[in-house]
Design a protein around this motif. Structure first.
Motif, PDB file in Angstrom:
ATOM      1  N   PHE A 168       0.478  -1.385  -0.190  1.00 37.68           N
ATOM      2  CA  PHE A 168       0.014   0.089  -0.097  1.00 37.68           C
ATOM      3  C   PHE A 168       0.969   1.193   0.009  1.00 37.68           C
ATOM      4  CE2 PHE A 168      -2.497  -3.513   1.688  1.00 37.68           C
ATOM      5  CZ  PHE A 168      -4.131  -3.124   1.628  1.00 37.68           C
ATOM      6  N   LYS A 170      -0.169   3.853   1.173  1.00 34.07           N
ATOM      7  CA  LYS A 170      -0.471   4.916   2.748  1.00 34.07           C
ATOM      8  C   LYS A 170      -0.963   3.691   3.717  1.00 34.07           C
ATOM      9  CE  LYS A 170      -1.756   9.232   0.508  1.00 34.07           C
ATOM     10  NZ  LYS A 170      -2.942  10.632  -0.053  1.00 34.07           N
ATOM     11  N   VAL A 172      -3.273   1.719   5.761  1.00 35.65           N
ATOM     12  CA  VAL A 172      -4.871   1.240   6.144  1.00 35.65           C
ATOM     13  C   VAL A 172      -4.789   1.083   7.840  1.00 35.65           C
ATOM     14  CG1 VAL A 172      -6.655  -0.458   5.833  1.00 35.65           C
ATOM     15  CG2 VAL A 172      -5.361  -0.218   4.035  1.00 35.65           C
ATOM     16  N   ASP A 177     -10.066   4.247   5.050  1.00 33.21           N
ATOM     17  CA  ASP A 177      -9.720   4.499   4.444  1.00 33.21           C
ATOM     18  C   ASP A 177      -9.347   3.109   3.351  1.00 33.21           C
ATOM     19  OD1 ASP A 177      -7.735   6.088   5.409  1.00 33.21           O
ATOM     20  OD2 ASP A 177      -7.023   4.963   7.344  1.00 33.21           O
ATOM     21  N   LEU A 178     -10.222   2.311   3.364  1.00 38.25           N
ATOM     22  CA  LEU A 178     -10.724   1.964   2.176  1.00 38.25           C
ATOM     23  C   LEU A 178     -11.430   2.404   1.544  1.00 38.25           C
ATOM     24  CD1 LEU A 178     -11.037  -1.777   4.668  1.00 38.25           C
ATOM     25  CD2 LEU A 178      -8.958  -1.433   3.024  1.00 38.25           C
ATOM     26  N   GLN A 179     -12.545   3.110   1.326  1.00 35.43           N
ATOM     27  CA  GLN A 179     -12.943   3.930   0.276  1.00 35.43           C
ATOM     28  C   GLN A 179     -12.626   4.230  -0.623  1.00 35.43           C
ATOM     29  OE1 GLN A 179     -17.023   3.215   1.180  1.00 35.43           O
ATOM     30  NE2 GLN A 179     -16.548   4.483  -0.551  1.00 35.43           N
ATOM     31  N   LEU A 181     -10.177   2.659  -2.593  1.00 39.92           N
ATOM     32  CA  LEU A 181      -8.985   2.630  -2.732  1.00 39.92           C
ATOM     33  C   LEU A 181      -8.836   1.435  -3.912  1.00 39.92           C
ATOM     34  CD1 LEU A 181      -6.423   1.910  -1.153  1.00 39.92           C
ATOM     35  CD2 LEU A 181      -7.583  -0.325  -0.851  1.00 39.92           C
ATOM     36  N   LYS A 182      -7.982   1.729  -4.909  1.00 42.47           N
ATOM     37  CA  LYS A 182      -8.008   0.840  -6.241  1.00 42.47           C
ATOM     38  C   LYS A 182      -7.549   0.186  -5.632  1.00 42.47           C
ATOM     39  CE  LYS A 182      -8.924   5.138  -8.588  1.00 42.47           C
ATOM     40  NZ  LYS A 182      -8.177   5.844  -9.981  1.00 42.47           N
ATOM     41  N   PHE A 183      -6.970  -1.234  -5.763  1.00 45.76           N
ATOM     42  CA  PHE A 183      -6.643  -2.114  -5.407  1.00 45.76           C
ATOM     43  C   PHE A 183      -5.862  -3.732  -6.054  1.00 45.76           C
ATOM     44  CE2 PHE A 183      -6.478  -5.211  -1.711  1.00 45.76           C
ATOM     45  CZ  PHE A 183      -5.189  -5.941  -1.394  1.00 45.76           C
ATOM     46  N   VAL A 198     -13.629  -0.578  -1.677  1.00 47.45           N
ATOM     47  CA  VAL A 198     -12.242  -0.429  -2.438  1.00 47.45           C
ATOM     48  C   VAL A 198     -12.974  -0.392  -3.728  1.00 47.45           C
ATOM     49  CG1 VAL A 198     -10.480  -2.600  -2.825  1.00 47.45           C
ATOM     50  CG2 VAL A 198     -11.390  -1.969  -0.474  1.00 47.45           C
ATOM     51  N   ASP A 218      -3.341   2.251  -6.096  1.00 45.92           N
ATOM     52  CA  ASP A 218      -3.281   2.648  -4.587  1.00 45.92           C
ATOM     53  C   ASP A 218      -2.788   1.590  -3.867  1.00 45.92           C
ATOM     54  OD1 ASP A 218      -4.085   5.476  -4.747  1.00 45.92           O
ATOM     55  OD2 ASP A 218      -6.426   3.913  -4.674  1.00 45.92           O
ATOM     56  N   ALA A 219      -3.022  -0.163  -4.106  1.00 46.09           N
ATOM     57  CA  ALA A 219      -2.159  -0.750  -3.331  1.00 46.09           C
ATOM     58  C   ALA A 219      -2.548  -2.185  -4.617  1.00 46.09           C
ATOM     59  CB  ALA A 219      -2.953  -0.964  -2.138  1.00 46.09           C
TER      60      ALA A 219
END
Length: 370
Positions: A168, A170, A172, A177-179, A181-183, A198, A218-219
């Motif tokens: 990541f 940034k 979590v 912090d997951l809202q 998030l491009k994972f 996510v 992002d992760a």
């Protein structure tokens, strides 16, 4: 890699060699040749050749089978795209495009979510539990019935063990912090995380570094320290979260076209089963042996280890159970196999809690004292 074979494989090899031994006569030699035909099979791996444990598993299987049959049964391993891509592997084996494949059953989850249960699901079994369920807890028969519907036979082909939660940019620190998030994650793990807001991304392993560096994502999760180290992700996404609760023990399989399996002589089937079992044990052993030092190197190179917060874990468990309830309502096979897994998981953790966890917890604390 070891070049030794298991006792069962050695006995098979001796049997194969003995078929042509002096004194049997011409008719016996002819019968032996019929029992041990010359076969050339293709095996398509879902893993790149630089993943030496995973792609190496397919190569080792071919070597063991070849040695046990004195070269009469040869299995040639090829990497992804040679000739089929990972996402098409299960279908290619079922169609007979290739005789065999090696990869996670979750590759077939798009056609049937039961396939995901054979690999790993969020908050499912750990590696010990998954292996025990398959080999001694009835899972092989349950999955065998389902896979037969798709023209497939599956033999366990290794387990990665518990995986990491990913890299990541940034940390979590909580659910917020997951809202958005491009994972980079797929499968049921992606479905569970979607409920947090996510945005799952499908990106091939070799492309993860560039995607993170360019901030397109992002992760990203991959596998674990030994394989992750090769991607160098700590340079662009230094926060290394754990655990990968979506894959507590990812079982891999050797996939075989059902008709080709039926056509094999019994001796070849036994050899193939024995070889797959040996390879399966070696895969997990190699990860357990190599991950510790790889983790040390990653931390020395800038990786910052962070556990997922408790509220994230608890909410993810609830989301996962909601997803499974939805799937069970739509798919009778999923409901039947999932309920069997849950029952086995609860019993396994009852035992682990009494002895295994108590011992491990003590030794982990003792380790800090030297």
């Amino acid at each position: 890699m070891t070049t030794s074979s298991s006792p069962t494989l050695k006995r098979r090899a001796l049997l194969a060699a003995g078929l042509g031994a002096a004194g049997l006569g011409a008719s016996a030699r002819e019968a032996g040749a019929q029992a041990m035909p010359e076969l050339r099979w293709r095996l398509s791996s879902a893993y790149a050749k630089n993943l030496d444990i995973l792609f190496g598993a397919a190569e080792t299987l071919g070597r063991l089978v070849g040695e046990a049959t004195d070269g009469r049964f040869q299995i040639q391993a090829a990497g992804p795209g040679e000739p089929v891509p990972p996402e098409g592997l299960v279908d290619a084996v079922a169609a007979g495009t290739v005789e065999m494949g090696h990869g996670p059953a979750s590759l077939g989850a798009g056609k049937d979510p039961v396939f995901a249960l054979a690999t790993a699901i969020p908050f499912g079994l750990n590696a010990r539990g998954q292996n025990a369920w398959w080999n001694a807890g009835g899972a092989a028969d349950l999955f065998g019935e389902v896979f037969a519907k798709y023209g497939l036979v599956a033999l366990p082909g290794g387990n990665t063990g518990a995986q990491m939660g990913g890299w990541f940019r940034k940390e979590v620190k909580g659910l917020a912090d997951l809202q958005g998030l491009k994972f980079r994650i797929g499968g049921l793990g992606g479905q569970v995380l979607t409920k947090f807001g996510v945005v799952p991304q499908q990106i091939a392993g070799p492309e993860i570094y560039a995607a993170l560096e360019a901030k397109r994502i992002d992760a990203a999760e991959w596998i674990g320290p030994y394989d992750d180290e090769r991607l160098g992700l700590q340079k662009v996404a230094p926060i290394y979260h754990y655990p990968g609760f979506w894959e507590g023990g990812a079982m891999l399989h050797f996939w075989i076209n059902a008709e080709r399996w039926k056509s094999l002589p019994k001796t070849y089937r036994a050899i193939l089963q024995g070889a797959a079992a040996q390879v399966g044990a070696e895969v997990q052993a190699r990860y357990d042996a190599r991950n510790p030092q790889a983790l040390r190197r990653l931390v020395a190179g800038g990786a910052q280890l962070r556990p997922f917060p408790q509220d994230v874990m608890e909410a993810a468990l609830k989301n996962a159970n909601d997803v499974y309830g939805e799937m069970a309502a739509k798919n009778a096979d999923f409901r039947r196999v999932y309920e069997a897994m849950k029952t086995f998981r609860n019993e396994a953790y009852l035992w682990f809690q009494v002895a295994e966890y108590t011992y491990d917890n003590f030794m982990i604390r003792a380790r800090a004292r030297g």
